[in-house]
Design a protein around this motif. Structure first.
Motif, PDB file in Angstrom:
ATOM      1  N   HIS A  21      -0.016   3.400 -10.498  1.00  0.00           N
ATOM      2  CA  HIS A  21      -0.965   3.840  -9.459  1.00  0.00           C
ATOM      3  C   HIS A  21      -0.218   4.608  -8.353  1.00  0.00           C
ATOM      4  O   HIS A  21      -0.144   4.167  -7.196  1.00  0.00           O
ATOM      5  CB  HIS A  21      -1.620   2.580  -8.888  1.00  0.00           C
ATOM      6  N   ASP A  51     -12.691  10.000  -6.890  1.00  0.00           N
ATOM      7  CA  ASP A  51     -12.272   8.809  -7.621  1.00  0.00           C
ATOM      8  C   ASP A  51     -12.675   9.033  -9.077  1.00  0.00           C
ATOM      9  O   ASP A  51     -13.821   8.800  -9.454  1.00  0.00           O
ATOM     10  CB  ASP A  51     -12.965   7.565  -7.020  1.00  0.00           C
ATOM     11  N   ARG A  73       0.866  -1.200   0.000  1.00  0.00           N
ATOM     12  CA  ARG A  73       0.000   0.000   0.000  1.00  0.00           C
ATOM     13  C   ARG A  73       0.894   1.240   0.000  1.00  0.00           C
ATOM     14  O   ARG A  73       1.452   1.633   1.021  1.00  0.00           O
ATOM     15  CB  ARG A  73      -0.899  -0.023   1.244  1.00  0.00           C
ATOM     16  N   LYS A  97     -14.177   5.756   3.380  1.00  0.00           N
ATOM     17  CA  LYS A  97     -13.521   4.678   2.630  1.00  0.00           C
ATOM     18  C   LYS A  97     -12.148   4.356   3.221  1.00  0.00           C
ATOM     19  O   LYS A  97     -11.722   3.200   3.222  1.00  0.00           O
ATOM     20  CB  LYS A  97     -13.395   5.040   1.151  1.00  0.00           C
ATOM     21  N   MET A 134     -10.311   0.707   4.012  1.00  0.00           N
ATOM     22  CA  MET A 134      -9.219   0.269   3.140  1.00  0.00           C
ATOM     23  C   MET A 134      -8.263  -0.652   3.897  1.00  0.00           C
ATOM     24  O   MET A 134      -7.951  -0.398   5.073  1.00  0.00           O
ATOM     25  CB  MET A 134      -8.392   1.475   2.656  1.00  0.00           C
ATOM     26  N   GLN A 144      -8.943  -7.010  -8.476  1.00  0.00           N
ATOM     27  CA  GLN A 144      -8.994  -5.613  -8.916  1.00  0.00           C
ATOM     28  C   GLN A 144      -7.586  -5.189  -9.367  1.00  0.00           C
ATOM     29  O   GLN A 144      -6.598  -5.557  -8.766  1.00  0.00           O
ATOM     30  CB  GLN A 144      -9.490  -4.763  -7.734  1.00  0.00           C
ATOM     31  N   HIS A 145      -7.518  -4.391 -10.427  1.00  0.00           N
ATOM     32  CA  HIS A 145      -6.259  -3.820 -10.940  1.00  0.00           C
ATOM     33  C   HIS A 145      -5.285  -4.868 -11.505  1.00  0.00           C
ATOM     34  O   HIS A 145      -4.076  -4.633 -11.583  1.00  0.00           O
ATOM     35  CB  HIS A 145      -5.534  -3.004  -9.869  1.00  0.00           C
ATOM     36  N   GLU A 161      -2.629   8.841 -11.083  1.00  0.00           N
ATOM     37  CA  GLU A 161      -2.235   7.601 -11.754  1.00  0.00           C
ATOM     38  C   GLU A 161      -2.196   7.787 -13.269  1.00  0.00           C
ATOM     39  O   GLU A 161      -3.224   8.066 -13.886  1.00  0.00           O
ATOM     40  CB  GLU A 161      -3.242   6.504 -11.387  1.00  0.00           C
ATOM     41  N   ARG A 173       0.735  -6.686 -10.131  1.00  0.00           N
ATOM     42  CA  ARG A 173       1.263  -6.120  -8.882  1.00  0.00           C
ATOM     43  C   ARG A 173       1.515  -7.162  -7.795  1.00  0.00           C
ATOM     44  O   ARG A 173       2.118  -6.836  -6.780  1.00  0.00           O
ATOM     45  CB  ARG A 173       0.355  -4.994  -8.361  1.00  0.00           C
TER      46      ARG A 173
HETATM   47  C1  BG6 Z   1      -7.904   3.499  -7.364  1.00  0.00           C
HETATM   48  C2  BG6 Z   1      -9.363   3.296  -7.651  1.00  0.00           C
HETATM   49  O1  BG6 Z   1      -7.207   3.493  -8.558  1.00  0.00           O
HETATM   50  O2  BG6 Z   1      -7.429   2.429  -6.548  1.00  0.00           O
HETATM   51  C3  BG6 Z   1     -10.130   3.196  -6.330  1.00  0.00           C
HETATM   52  O3  BG6 Z   1      -9.808   4.378  -8.447  1.00  0.00           O
HETATM   53  C4  BG6 Z   1      -9.539   2.090  -5.459  1.00  0.00           C
HETATM   54  O4  BG6 Z   1     -11.492   2.939  -6.593  1.00  0.00           O
HETATM   55  C5  BG6 Z   1      -8.044   2.361  -5.283  1.00  0.00           C
HETATM   56  O5  BG6 Z   1     -10.177   2.039  -4.220  1.00  0.00           O
HETATM   57  C6  BG6 Z   1      -7.309   1.341  -4.422  1.00  0.00           C
HETATM   58  O6  BG6 Z   1      -7.442   0.058  -4.917  1.00  0.00           O
HETATM   59  P1  BG6 Z   1      -6.780  -1.191  -4.206  1.00  0.00           P
HETATM   60  O7  BG6 Z   1      -7.180  -2.380  -5.029  1.00  0.00           O
HETATM   61  O8  BG6 Z   1      -5.287  -0.961  -4.224  1.00  0.00           O
HETATM   62  O9  BG6 Z   1      -7.312  -1.233  -2.801  1.00  0.00           O
END
Ligand code: BG6
Length: 281
Positions: free
Chosen positions: A154, A197, A59, A235, A239, A79-80, A254, A84
């Motif tokens: 990111h 966002d 993070r 949020k 997280m 996600q993403h 990003e 990574r």
């Molecule tokens: C950002 C997104 O790029 O990444 C957000 O726009 C998201 O919606 C954030 O919460 C963090 O994502 P992650 O998967 O690293 O918790």
């Protein structure tokens, strides 16, 4: 100096130091998690409670979102994307001169990636650590059919306080608000007093992050979209690997190829997303 190091749990990273700066890049995700110029404070933000564990993204720093940005239409996929959290190979590291060091890492498709994304690829990250930080993410299609990617560097920036900053360079740009899924138009500089966002589109080369006593310039090539994100109060509490008040001292800008800026790469073609981060005091 270029050293291959390990944390106690075996988590591997490359540490670089020259007369201008030092940096740390994890092999997992080719993730730059530290970059500090000599005699300056770091402009990259890193969570004090981040995990440095296999399978969990760090993070902070510069996570690489690839081959998709955000959620995949198949909700069971991460996600993403997967880049990574996969182990990259350290290919090359050398001193260009006493002020700058070059590092290259590579990820290639394998049995695991093919289960999630059925394409053969080579992904290379070139980093130059100097008085600027230069990051180039190069996607090569080594398959016999074309594929489409969305992606992002990111980048988490450290800020003195979220209410002190503004972002210049996105005035009058259209953006997709990821909180409402509506298309909007930016009016003036971006300031923060709530969750943000957004995926900005049709962006120019340079974005500036202005803080109380410094300005960071972000120059992008191979990209016409920029994501701006701050989780704000609620949020942030939800997280992973963030403390409740962390939203006050970080934000993400990003450099991306996201939504309308997705890229189709034909066999043997290469697409390069490049960002240059420069702290102008
Ligand atoms: C950002 C997104 O790029 O990444 C957000 O726009 C998201 O919606 C954030 O919460 C963090 O994502 P992650 O998967 O690293 O918790």
């Amino acid at each position: 100096m270029i050293e291959h190091k390990k944390l106690r749990n075996g988590f591997e990273y490359i540490e670089v130091e020259n007369s201008s700066a030092k940096a740390k890049i994890a092999l997992q995700g080719a993730h730059i998690f530290e970059y500090v110029k000599k005699d300056e404070e770091s402009f990259l933000w890193l969570s004090e409670i981040s995990d440095f564990e296999h399978g969990k993204s760090i993070r902070g720093g510069i996570p690489i979102c690839w081959p998709w940005f955000g959620m995949n239409s198949n909700k069971s996929l991460p996600q993403h994307g997967f880049a990574r959290v996969f182990m990259w190979e350290f290919m090359d590291g050398y001193e260009i001169d006493e002020n700058s060091t070059s590092i290259t890492m590579k990820l290639t498709h394998n049995e695991e990636t093919l289960k999630m994304w059925q394409h053969k690829f080579e992904l290379e990250l070139h980093v130059v650590v100097s008085d600027k930080l230069i990051v180039e993410l190069k996607t090569t299609n080594i398959d016999d059919k074309e594929f489409e990617i969305t992606q992002a560097l990111h980048t988490y920036f450290a800020v003195s306080h979220i209410s002190h900053v503004n972002i210049k360079g996105l005035n009058k740009k259209p953006y997709l608000d990821a909180l409402t899924w509506k298309k909007e138009l930016q009016k003036g500089d971006i300031t923060f007093n709530e969750e943000v966002d957004r995926v900005y589109q049709e962006v120019d080369k340079q974005v500036l992050l202005l803080d109380k006593s410094r300005t960071i310039s972000i120059e992008n090539e191979g990209s016409s979209s920029v994501v701006v994100w701050n989780p704000w109060i609620d949020k942030c509490k939800r997280m992973s690997a963030m403390k409740d008040n962390d939203y006050k001292n970080m934000l993400c800008i990003e450099s991306a190829n996201a939504f309308d800026d997705a890229r189709v790469i034909k066999p043997n073609e290469v697409h390069t997303l490049k960002s240059t981060y420069n702290c102008l005091l």
